[in-house]
Design a protein around this motif. Sequence first.
Motif, short mmCIF file in Angstrom:
data_model
loop_
_atom_site.label_atom_id
_atom_site.label_comp_id
_atom_site.label_asym_id
_atom_site.label_seq_id
_atom_site.Cartn_x
_atom_site.Cartn_y
_atom_site.Cartn_z
N ASP A 1 0.85 -1.17 0.00
CA ASP A 1 0.00 0.00 0.00
C ASP A 1 0.89 1.23 0.00
O ASP A 1 2.09 1.13 -0.32
N GLU A 2 0.37 2.39 0.36
CA GLU A 2 1.16 3.61 0.30
C GLU A 2 2.26 3.69 1.35
O GLU A 2 3.17 4.50 1.23
N GLU A 3 2.16 2.84 2.37
CA GLU A 3 3.09 2.95 3.50
C GLU A 3 4.05 1.77 3.64
O GLU A 3 5.17 1.96 4.12
N VAL A 4 3.63 0.58 3.30
CA VAL A 4 4.46 -0.61 3.52
C VAL A 4 4.41 -1.53 2.31
O VAL A 4 3.50 -1.46 1.48
N ILE A 5 5.41 -2.39 2.23
CA ILE A 5 5.43 -3.43 1.21
C ILE A 5 5.97 -4.71 1.84
O ILE A 5 6.95 -4.67 2.61
N VAL A 6 5.31 -5.82 1.57
CA VAL A 6 5.73 -7.13 2.06
C VAL A 6 6.12 -7.97 0.86
O VAL A 6 5.35 -8.09 -0.10
N VAL A 7 7.32 -8.55 0.91
CA VAL A 7 7.80 -9.37 -0.20
C VAL A 7 8.18 -10.75 0.31
O VAL A 7 8.47 -10.95 1.49
N ASP A 8 8.16 -11.70 -0.61
CA ASP A 8 8.61 -13.06 -0.33
C ASP A 8 9.99 -13.20 -0.98
O ASP A 8 10.11 -13.39 -2.20
#
Length: 327
Positions: free
Chosen positions: A94-101
């Motif tokens: 989203d505009e604040e965080v990113i989660v990656v694998d």
Amino acid sequence: MADEDESEGMRIFMAAAEDAGERADRFLAARFDGTSRSRIKSLIEGGAVSVDGATLSDPAFRVKAGQTFAILVPEPVAAQPEAQDIALSVVYEDEEVIVVDKPAGMVVHPAPGNPDGTLVNALLAHCGPSLKGIGGERRPGIVHRIDKDTSGLLVAAKSEAALAGLQRQFADHSAARAYFAVVWGQPSPAADSIEGPIGRHPVDRQRMAIVQRGGRAALTRYRTIRRVGSRATLLECRLATGRTHQIRVHLSSRGHPLVGDQVYGRTRSGRQATNDRVAQAALDGFARQALHAALLGFSHPITGMWLEFESALPQDIGTLLARLELI
């Protein structure tokens, strides 16, 4: 109370009676949401802050009631690491965080020996203008790291406010993290806690170890998921703390190193496996420690909503388990 607004890039704050005597950097950091005190200090020293129209140069300046402080916030500059178009498995953004694998083999942050090709390089290209700036640079905020040869979930911040919120959760251990680990032998008891301070190995400074002095408290909780053949076990490990190589060091200290761990696999069971041709055959083509960050949970640093993500075991660990079942 502090008034704030004004034109784009400018923030105005008025000191109230209760603010009198406060350091300027502390006063401004408390009122400028999402900006750290160290960032405010650098802005002051860079001439970007004024008080009653005069440039402020001393972060320790004592505030007086009624004074008006103005901060001219510069546009974020490009980060030093180069943006590189590297494929990413994005689980959430989203505009604040990113989660990656993160795949095994990818370094998280540029460092000597790994100047590029890292997760940060990939995030710079992927996020681009959506990065709002951290410490004056348009870059992602790395909250936690996982080893190059560990796969799995990792969250990064896209704004200074998000970084601060996530850092608090990792510091107070309210974020949830669980790993799948394949170890040599059969831990007994089947579920337990391993506690021991971790610091640099007293002789081999490239390794970490449970140490008597100078270490940082570390706690790992594990439970057995299942036996894997006659030689190995699949565990779930949950971190109560987040020290460098924590799971690898703690499990090795119990005599059950991670399968494939070339650094911490020198226990009796690890040596037996490396001297066993059948066990070695199972490791053919598997060139890393069998550790995968399978679960990540945290409260969204801006909305407060709990977010939780899971990642299935990658193909290489799945193949390893199938081979280990046969021995």
